[in-house]
Design a protein around this motif. Structure first.
Motif, PDB file in Angstrom:
ATOM      1  N   PHE A  41       0.846  -1.189   0.000  1.00 12.81           N
ATOM      2  CA  PHE A  41       0.000   0.000   0.000  1.00 12.81           C
ATOM      3  C   PHE A  41       0.881   1.238   0.000  1.00 12.81           C
ATOM      4  O   PHE A  41       2.091   1.166   0.271  1.00 12.81           O
ATOM      5  N   GLU A  42       0.289   2.372  -0.319  1.00 13.25           N
ATOM      6  CA  GLU A  42       1.051   3.617  -0.412  1.00 13.25           C
ATOM      7  C   GLU A  42       1.730   3.913   0.919  1.00 13.25           C
ATOM      8  O   GLU A  42       1.111   3.876   1.983  1.00 13.25           O
ATOM      9  N   GLY A  43       3.034   4.182   0.843  1.00 13.72           N
ATOM     10  CA  GLY A  43       3.801   4.503   2.042  1.00 13.72           C
ATOM     11  C   GLY A  43       4.349   3.305   2.778  1.00 13.72           C
ATOM     12  O   GLY A  43       5.067   3.468   3.774  1.00 13.72           O
ATOM     13  N   ALA A  44       4.039   2.086   2.315  1.00 12.63           N
ATOM     14  CA  ALA A  44       4.548   0.893   2.988  1.00 12.63           C
ATOM     15  C   ALA A  44       6.069   0.832   2.889  1.00 12.63           C
ATOM     16  O   ALA A  44       6.657   1.161   1.858  1.00 12.63           O
ATOM     17  N   THR A  45       6.712   0.408   3.946  1.00 19.22           N
ATOM     18  CA  THR A  45       8.176   0.310   3.977  1.00 19.22           C
ATOM     19  C   THR A  45       8.573  -1.065   4.486  1.00 19.22           C
ATOM     20  O   THR A  45       7.783  -1.767   5.134  1.00 19.22           O
ATOM     21  N   ILE A  46       9.820  -1.425   4.191  1.00 21.13           N
ATOM     22  CA  ILE A  46      10.348  -2.697   4.668  1.00 21.13           C
ATOM     23  C   ILE A  46      11.401  -2.450   5.725  1.00 21.13           C
ATOM     24  O   ILE A  46      12.209  -1.515   5.619  1.00 21.13           O
ATOM     25  N   ALA A  47      11.366  -3.226   6.787  1.00 18.79           N
ATOM     26  CA  ALA A  47      12.328  -3.088   7.869  1.00 18.79           C
ATOM     27  C   ALA A  47      13.734  -3.418   7.376  1.00 18.79           C
ATOM     28  O   ALA A  47      13.916  -4.287   6.513  1.00 18.79           O
ATOM     29  N   THR A  48      14.720  -2.731   7.912  1.00 23.24           N
ATOM     30  CA  THR A  48      16.121  -2.966   7.579  1.00 23.24           C
ATOM     31  C   THR A  48      16.906  -3.222   8.855  1.00 23.24           C
ATOM     32  O   THR A  48      16.391  -3.059   9.974  1.00 23.24           O
ATOM     33  N   ARG A  49      18.155  -3.575   8.683  1.00 22.08           N
ATOM     34  CA  ARG A  49      19.019  -3.802   9.838  1.00 22.08           C
ATOM     35  C   ARG A  49      19.191  -2.514  10.640  1.00 22.08           C
ATOM     36  O   ARG A  49      19.304  -2.530  11.862  1.00 22.08           O
ATOM     37  N   GLN A  50      19.179  -1.383   9.930  1.00 22.75           N
ATOM     38  CA  GLN A  50      19.355  -0.096  10.584  1.00 22.75           C
ATOM     39  C   GLN A  50      18.063   0.414  11.223  1.00 22.75           C
ATOM     40  O   GLN A  50      18.086   1.155  12.202  1.00 22.75           O
ATOM     41  N   ASP A  51      16.917   0.039  10.664  1.00 24.56           N
ATOM     42  CA  ASP A  51      15.627   0.514  11.157  1.00 24.56           C
ATOM     43  C   ASP A  51      14.635  -0.639  11.087  1.00 24.56           C
ATOM     44  O   ASP A  51      14.185  -1.018  10.010  1.00 24.56           O
ATOM     45  N   ASN A  52      14.320  -1.225  12.256  1.00 21.63           N
ATOM     46  CA  ASN A  52      13.473  -2.414  12.246  1.00 21.63           C
ATOM     47  C   ASN A  52      11.989  -2.089  12.217  1.00 21.63           C
ATOM     48  O   ASN A  52      11.148  -2.976  12.293  1.00 21.63           O
ATOM     49  N   ARG A  53      11.668  -0.808  12.116  1.00 18.94           N
ATOM     50  CA  ARG A  53      10.262  -0.448  11.923  1.00 18.94           C
ATOM     51  C   ARG A  53       9.923  -0.635  10.445  1.00 18.94           C
ATOM     52  O   ARG A  53      10.716  -0.347   9.573  1.00 18.94           O
ATOM     53  N   GLY A  54       8.756  -1.081  10.170  1.00 20.91           N
ATOM     54  CA  GLY A  54       8.356  -1.276   8.781  1.00 20.91           C
ATOM     55  C   GLY A  54       7.123  -2.140   8.682  1.00 20.91           C
ATOM     56  O   GLY A  54       6.729  -2.817   9.642  1.00 20.91           O
ATOM     57  N   ASP A  55       6.528  -2.133   7.510  1.00 21.35           N
ATOM     58  CA  ASP A  55       5.321  -2.905   7.263  1.00 21.35           C
ATOM     59  C   ASP A  55       5.647  -4.284   6.699  1.00 21.35           C
ATOM     60  O   ASP A  55       4.768  -5.131   6.585  1.00 21.35           O
ATOM     61  N   ALA A  56       6.888  -4.486   6.308  1.00 22.86           N
ATOM     62  CA  ALA A  56       7.342  -5.748   5.737  1.00 22.86           C
ATOM     63  C   ALA A  56       8.720  -6.058   6.298  1.00 22.86           C
ATOM     64  O   ALA A  56       9.372  -5.196   6.897  1.00 22.86           O
ATOM     65  N   PHE A  57       9.167  -7.293   6.097  1.00 22.40           N
ATOM     66  CA  PHE A  57      10.465  -7.667   6.653  1.00 22.40           C
ATOM     67  C   PHE A  57      11.011  -8.885   5.921  1.00 22.40           C
ATOM     68  O   PHE A  57      10.271  -9.634   5.265  1.00 22.40           O
ATOM     69  N   TYR A  58      12.332  -9.057   6.029  1.00 20.35           N
ATOM     70  CA  TYR A  58      13.007 -10.231   5.504  1.00 20.35           C
ATOM     71  C   TYR A  58      13.112 -11.275   6.615  1.00 20.35           C
ATOM     72  O   TYR A  58      13.431 -10.947   7.755  1.00 20.35           O
ATOM     73  N   GLN A  59      12.864 -12.528   6.268  1.00 19.46           N
ATOM     74  CA  GLN A  59      12.970 -13.606   7.247  1.00 19.46           C
ATOM     75  C   GLN A  59      13.952 -14.646   6.737  1.00 19.46           C
ATOM     76  O   GLN A  59      13.696 -15.336   5.743  1.00 19.46           O
ATOM     77  N   LYS A  60      15.083 -14.755   7.426  1.00 21.68           N
ATOM     78  CA  LYS A  60      16.105 -15.713   7.023  1.00 21.68           C
ATOM     79  C   LYS A  60      15.911 -17.065   7.697  1.00 21.68           C
ATOM     80  O   LYS A  60      16.236 -18.103   7.111  1.00 21.68           O
ATOM     81  N   ARG A  61      15.424 -17.057   8.924  1.00 25.40           N
ATOM     82  CA  ARG A  61      15.253 -18.313   9.650  1.00 25.40           C
ATOM     83  C   ARG A  61      13.837 -18.834   9.471  1.00 25.40           C
ATOM     84  O   ARG A  61      12.898 -18.061   9.330  1.00 25.40           O
ATOM     85  N   VAL A  62      13.699 -20.151   9.501  1.00 22.35           N
ATOM     86  CA  VAL A  62      12.375 -20.745   9.337  1.00 22.35           C
ATOM     87  C   VAL A  62      11.469 -20.217  10.439  1.00 22.35           C
ATOM     88  O   VAL A  62      11.853 -20.162  11.612  1.00 22.35           O
ATOM     89  N   PRO A  63      10.265 -19.744  10.103  1.00 21.71           N
ATOM     90  CA  PRO A  63       9.382 -19.180  11.124  1.00 21.71           C
ATOM     91  C   PRO A  63       8.994 -20.207  12.182  1.00 21.71           C
ATOM     92  O   PRO A  63       8.846 -21.398  11.899  1.00 21.71           O
TER      93      PRO A  63
END
Length: 323
Positions: A65-87
């Motif tokens: 959606f408009e304005g959605a962001t993804i969390a980064t190592r520097q800023d863990n706030r976000g609407d999306a994220f990367y997951q390296k480990r099995v949930p």
């Protein structure tokens, strides 16, 4: 009010899809269930891209959606994220691979062995899959050489295509087969299936050697200069994508932008006639049904890296440092 969950038969599994009517690409009118159906429609292709490969999940559980962001190592706030480990709570039929990061830390990462695992991940909001270029049977030896033709800001797809043709011609000269795909953006990726006999460092050195050859052949277009502010040509051959824990978006993944474009496998012959925006969640299923997967050959013959490593030796190229 949230809509009731649905259970979808995927092979021998029943996969639960929660909130199927949740808007995932509201500007396109696409729901979560539409996204699930897209991945089912290209099932053989997405599974070929991910099968038994440690895979990082890029999760957008609230959709795009408009304005959605993804969390980064520097800023863990976000609407999306990367997951390296099995949930946590993953079903026992979700395969994993044990991998080691450059830091020395380890993790068990999802390694899909069947389409149901892909759909399970999509239910968690996964739009893009980022597989390693290795099989979980041997996570130290890549079985794909991945060539990233990365356009500089403001550079169009039309300037990347001639470089891809040059890569194709050079691979032919070396007796290697390459498989191109769009990124979902302005760039192109080329995959070469290789025998799993070489290290990540060898593979980076091979891609650097190829990049230097492209730079010689197309000095008007290609650079291998690492520092972005020093690049004076429009297309960067990003050899560091072959570093450990650097991954590319898989074929058939969905770019998290309002247009819902997808990473599209191509035949070399169609490069001049297509645009990245030709391929999205609504158009790819029909193309796949009509033509199948242009990357089916990745399951076939694997090639030796020796021709590119011999070129690297002649050029005196060492493995570039991991960035």
């Amino acid at each position: 009010m949230a809509t009731a969950a649905e259970e979808i038969q995927v092979g021998q599994r029943l996969v639960r899809v929660s909130s199927p009517d949740k808007p995932y690409f509201p500007q396109r009118g696409l729901s979560k269930l539409d996204v699930v159906r897209y991945f089912l429609a290209v099932g053989d292709g997405i599974l070929r891209a991910l099968r038994d490969r440690p895979t990082m999940l890029e999760r957008w559980p609230r959709g795009v959606f408009e304005g959605a962001t993804i969390a980064t190592r520097q800023d863990n706030r976000g609407d999306a994220f990367y997951q390296k480990r099995v949930p946590a709570g993953a079903p026992d039929w979700v395969g994993t691979a044990h991998i080691t990061f450059p830091s020395g830390r380890t993790a068990d990462e999802v390694a899909p062995g069947e389409l149901a695992v892909v759909i399970w991940a999509v239910n968690l909001g996964t739009l893009r899959f980022h597989p390693w270029p290795v099989n979980r049977a041997d996570v130290e030896r890549p079985d794909q050489l991945r060539i990233d033709l990365d356009p500089m800001p403001g550079v169009g797809f039309d300037q990347v295509v001639p470089v891809a043709h040059e890569v194709h011609g050079f691979l032919d000269e070396l007796g290697l087969a390459g498989y191109p795909k769009t990124t979902g953006g302005r760039g192109l990726h080329v995959y070469v299936p290789i025998e799993p006999r070489w290290s990540f460092g060898d593979c980076r050195r091979a891609v650097l050697a190829l990049g230097r050859e492209m730079q010689r052949r197309r000095p008007d277009l290609v650079t291998t200069t690492w520092w972005r502010d020093q690049r004076d040509r429009p297309v960067f051959v990003d050899y560091n994508q072959m570093a450990r824990d650097h991954t590319m978006t898989s074929a058939y993944s969905i770019r998290p932008t309002p247009a819902a474009l997808v990473s599209a496998p191509l035949d070399w012959a169609e490069l001049d006639d297509v645009r990245p925006e030709d391929f999205d969640v609504t158009t790819m299923p029909g193309r796949f049904a009509d033509r199948g997967d242009p990357h089916a050959g990745l399951d076939g013959r694997r090639f030796s890296l020796d021709p590119l490593l011999e070129l690297a030796d002649r050029e005196g190229l060492a493995a570039p440092p991991e960035r």
